[in-house]
Motif scaffolding. Sequence first.
Motif, PDB file in Angstrom:
ATOM      1  N   PHE A 176       0.800  -1.220   0.000  1.00  0.00           N
ATOM      2  CA  PHE A 176       0.000   0.000   0.000  1.00  0.00           C
ATOM      3  C   PHE A 176       0.839   1.279   0.000  1.00  0.00           C
ATOM      4  N   LEU A 177       2.159   1.172  -0.052  1.00  0.00           N
ATOM      5  CA  LEU A 177       3.017   2.354  -0.015  1.00  0.00           C
ATOM      6  C   LEU A 177       3.034   3.031  -1.389  1.00  0.00           C
ATOM      7  N   LYS A 178       2.652   4.286  -1.438  1.00  0.00           N
ATOM      8  CA  LYS A 178       2.576   5.012  -2.710  1.00  0.00           C
ATOM      9  C   LYS A 178       3.927   5.666  -3.016  1.00  0.00           C
ATOM     10  N   VAL A 179       4.807   4.882  -3.603  1.00  0.00           N
ATOM     11  CA  VAL A 179       6.148   5.378  -3.957  1.00  0.00           C
ATOM     12  C   VAL A 179       6.541   5.023  -5.390  1.00  0.00           C
ATOM     13  N   LEU A 180       5.689   4.300  -6.115  1.00  0.00           N
ATOM     14  CA  LEU A 180       6.018   3.842  -7.469  1.00  0.00           C
ATOM     15  C   LEU A 180       5.479   4.813  -8.516  1.00  0.00           C
ATOM     16  N   PRO A 181       6.146   4.912  -9.675  1.00  0.00           N
ATOM     17  CA  PRO A 181       5.603   5.753 -10.754  1.00  0.00           C
ATOM     18  C   PRO A 181       4.347   5.121 -11.337  1.00  0.00           C
ATOM     19  N   LYS A 182       3.424   5.945 -11.781  1.00  0.00           N
ATOM     20  CA  LYS A 182       2.209   5.421 -12.406  1.00  0.00           C
ATOM     21  C   LYS A 182       2.544   4.835 -13.780  1.00  0.00           C
ATOM     22  N   LEU A 183       1.756   3.847 -14.187  1.00  0.00           N
ATOM     23  CA  LEU A 183       2.010   3.162 -15.459  1.00  0.00           C
ATOM     24  C   LEU A 183       1.860   4.111 -16.639  1.00  0.00           C
ATOM     25  N   ASP A 184       0.952   5.091 -16.513  1.00  0.00           N
ATOM     26  CA  ASP A 184       0.801   6.106 -17.549  1.00  0.00           C
ATOM     27  C   ASP A 184       1.942   7.112 -17.406  1.00  0.00           C
ATOM     28  N   SER A 185       2.848   7.108 -18.356  1.00  0.00           N
ATOM     29  CA  SER A 185       4.046   7.952 -18.256  1.00  0.00           C
ATOM     30  C   SER A 185       3.711   9.437 -18.243  1.00  0.00           C
ATOM     31  N   GLN A 186       2.498   9.806 -18.698  1.00  0.00           N
ATOM     32  CA  GLN A 186       2.093  11.211 -18.695  1.00  0.00           C
ATOM     33  C   GLN A 186       1.633  11.673 -17.311  1.00  0.00           C
ATOM     34  N   ASP A 187       1.325  10.710 -16.445  1.00  0.00           N
ATOM     35  CA  ASP A 187       0.850  11.028 -15.102  1.00  0.00           C
ATOM     36  C   ASP A 187       2.033  10.981 -14.140  1.00  0.00           C
ATOM     37  N   LYS A 188       2.364  12.096 -13.530  1.00  0.00           N
ATOM     38  CA  LYS A 188       3.530  12.190 -12.651  1.00  0.00           C
ATOM     39  C   LYS A 188       3.212  11.806 -11.205  1.00  0.00           C
ATOM     40  N   GLY A 189       1.996  11.333 -10.957  1.00  0.00           N
ATOM     41  CA  GLY A 189       1.622  10.958  -9.597  1.00  0.00           C
ATOM     42  C   GLY A 189       2.272   9.656  -9.149  1.00  0.00           C
ATOM     43  N   LEU A 190       2.019   9.290  -7.905  1.00  0.00           N
ATOM     44  CA  LEU A 190       2.578   8.069  -7.322  1.00  0.00           C
ATOM     45  C   LEU A 190       1.477   7.036  -7.128  1.00  0.00           C
ATOM     46  N   GLN A 191       1.862   5.765  -7.133  1.00  0.00           N
ATOM     47  CA  GLN A 191       0.911   4.693  -6.871  1.00  0.00           C
ATOM     48  C   GLN A 191       1.572   3.605  -6.047  1.00  0.00           C
ATOM     49  N   SER A 192       0.724   2.762  -5.468  1.00  0.00           N
ATOM     50  CA  SER A 192       1.211   1.651  -4.654  1.00  0.00           C
ATOM     51  C   SER A 192       1.324   0.386  -5.504  1.00  0.00           C
ATOM     52  N   MET A 193       1.891  -0.667  -4.912  1.00  0.00           N
ATOM     53  CA  MET A 193       2.008  -1.948  -5.614  1.00  0.00           C
ATOM     54  C   MET A 193       0.628  -2.517  -5.944  1.00  0.00           C
ATOM     55  N   VAL A 194      -0.310  -2.435  -4.997  1.00  0.00           N
ATOM     56  CA  VAL A 194      -1.635  -3.004  -5.248  1.00  0.00           C
ATOM     57  C   VAL A 194      -2.370  -2.199  -6.326  1.00  0.00           C
ATOM     58  N   GLN A 195      -2.173  -0.891  -6.359  1.00  0.00           N
ATOM     59  CA  GLN A 195      -2.794  -0.086  -7.413  1.00  0.00           C
ATOM     60  C   GLN A 195      -2.197  -0.435  -8.775  1.00  0.00           C
ATOM     61  N   ARG A 196      -0.902  -0.670  -8.810  1.00  0.00           N
ATOM     62  CA  ARG A 196      -0.234  -1.021 -10.063  1.00  0.00           C
ATOM     63  C   ARG A 196      -0.740  -2.356 -10.585  1.00  0.00           C
ATOM     64  N   VAL A 197      -0.787  -3.385  -9.717  1.00  0.00           N
ATOM     65  CA  VAL A 197      -1.221  -4.721 -10.143  1.00  0.00           C
ATOM     66  C   VAL A 197      -2.687  -4.713 -10.571  1.00  0.00           C
ATOM     67  N   TRP A 198      -3.552  -4.054  -9.783  1.00  0.00           N
ATOM     68  CA  TRP A 198      -4.979  -4.026 -10.143  1.00  0.00           C
ATOM     69  C   TRP A 198      -5.176  -3.285 -11.466  1.00  0.00           C
ATOM     70  N   GLY A 199      -4.391  -2.237 -11.692  1.00  0.00           N
ATOM     71  CA  GLY A 199      -4.467  -1.516 -12.965  1.00  0.00           C
ATOM     72  C   GLY A 199      -4.044  -2.388 -14.142  1.00  0.00           C
ATOM     73  N   GLN A 200      -3.018  -3.214 -13.941  1.00  0.00           N
ATOM     74  CA  GLN A 200      -2.581  -4.127 -14.999  1.00  0.00           C
ATOM     75  C   GLN A 200      -3.664  -5.159 -15.304  1.00  0.00           C
ATOM     76  N   LEU A 201      -4.295  -5.694 -14.260  1.00  0.00           N
ATOM     77  CA  LEU A 201      -5.374  -6.669 -14.458  1.00  0.00           C
ATOM     78  C   LEU A 201      -6.555  -6.025 -15.178  1.00  0.00           C
ATOM     79  N   GLU A 202      -6.841  -4.770 -14.835  1.00  0.00           N
ATOM     80  CA  GLU A 202      -7.939  -4.060 -15.516  1.00  0.00           C
ATOM     81  C   GLU A 202      -7.651  -3.905 -17.002  1.00  0.00           C
ATOM     82  N   ARG A 203      -6.408  -3.545 -17.337  1.00  0.00           N
ATOM     83  CA  ARG A 203      -6.046  -3.364 -18.746  1.00  0.00           C
ATOM     84  C   ARG A 203      -6.220  -4.646 -19.541  1.00  0.00           C
ATOM     85  N   LEU A 204      -5.997  -5.788 -18.887  1.00  0.00           N
ATOM     86  CA  LEU A 204      -6.107  -7.075 -19.568  1.00  0.00           C
ATOM     87  C   LEU A 204      -7.499  -7.684 -19.439  1.00  0.00           C
TER      88      LEU A 204
END
Length: 461
Positions: free
Chosen positions: A26-54
């Motif tokens: 849940f630590l929000k220290v990772l770059p967002k998958l969208d390179s245009q978005d300069k915000g931070l995201q957590s590991m769970v947000q990253r994985v759930w976003g990848q699953l959503e894309r697929l």
Amino acid sequence: MKLILLSGGSGKRLWPLSNDARSKQFLKVLPKLDSQDKGLQSMVQRVWGQLERLGLTQSAVIATSNSQVDMIHNQIGKNVPIIIEPERRDTYPAIALAATYLYSSKNTDKDEIVGVLPVDPYVDDNFFKRLLDLEAVLNASNAELALMGVQPTFPSEKYGYIIPNIEQSTKEIVKVSHFKEKPNTQEAKSLIEKHALWNCGVFAFRLGKVISLLEQNSLPTSYDQLLDNYSLLPKISFDYEVVEKTNNIVAISYDGAWKDLGTWNTLTEEMASDVIGRANKSNDSVNTHIVNELDIPVSVLGLSNILVAASPDGILVTDKQASPRIKELVYNLHQRPMYEERRWGWYRVLEHTKYEDQMEVLTKRINIKAGNNLSYQYHNYRKEIWTIVKGEGILLLDNELNVIRTGDVVEIPVGVKHAVKAVTELEFIEVQTGTQLVEEDNHRILLTWDEIEDSVYSLNK
């Protein structure tokens, strides 16, 4: 194919940012998958976003403990299907409970393939595409269990290894001989030469396998009934309870990038920036990272290859190579979480003082997102004073509704029922005074604002 994502752990290896309420995922220290978005995201947000894309979230559920539910809802949405363990009992009980949910609540066929994976691998999308191949492998091999292993890139001592039976394996399907947990570097080199794979905690089975195990042990296969009898399940990992007792196991390999960001030295390699929060460092501080969640500045001068992490839970200064040993220092450190994300927003403990006469004073900064609310509740052992510092809300106090705004002060006596809803983003300083300033003294009556308004309406008719 159904997916069960396991979300657990207390994240001691990433102290002080992680605690019992906020694990590493849940630590929000990772770059967002969208390179245009300069915000931070957590590991769970990253994985759930990848699953959503697929398009895989529709077939996925998350198995977790009650302490992480608010955090999951806060970060990836309130409609995410969650299986909540009544108590923490390791991975086998969590998977068994999720299996009964699929079987009895979702009417999933026993022949359906179920994939299980951690909620926090750091991978690209191809990892999840490869995971879906486990279904075809199980059907083609007639095996009871299929694993996905990662092609090792170096002889790591941190991971378990899947050892193949070379004679019975093919290019597409690895016949598993046995497992080796965290070998030393020399052993790891030897295992890699024998085509061993890193065990990344990903596996698949037919739903009927777990349902049959429950039946053999006279345990319920109904989700509701297993919830009520959860304490009867053995407190054991899926590896020990199922994998080690299964003979016909196969595996497939994944040769893409994969990382377990479970220690500070690995996490900093993927962080969005080398400085997060109110901090700065000198130009000669090479390969140094700072993560600061406090409102005071942190500066690093002339120190390289170190990490500084500061949060309300504590401050860590460590050489990066030594950072995996953090458990040695904090293993016996027990304190209430000083920062938590909840379904309605977040809070931060500013100060906690205990006096000789058993009286305590706890000061919190509380932020409620617009449209969200605190539950309708009361306390037996404390009074509270709220000073509204930002926004506007609706306060329910002693069955009376009032608007509260910046500058207002609210006093909540012991035993008085109260709730608040944020009209705009609402922030206030809460000072608790009493003898038992603990979560157990939050006696929640109603959770949603619609329920609360209905209750007030019926009382005032």
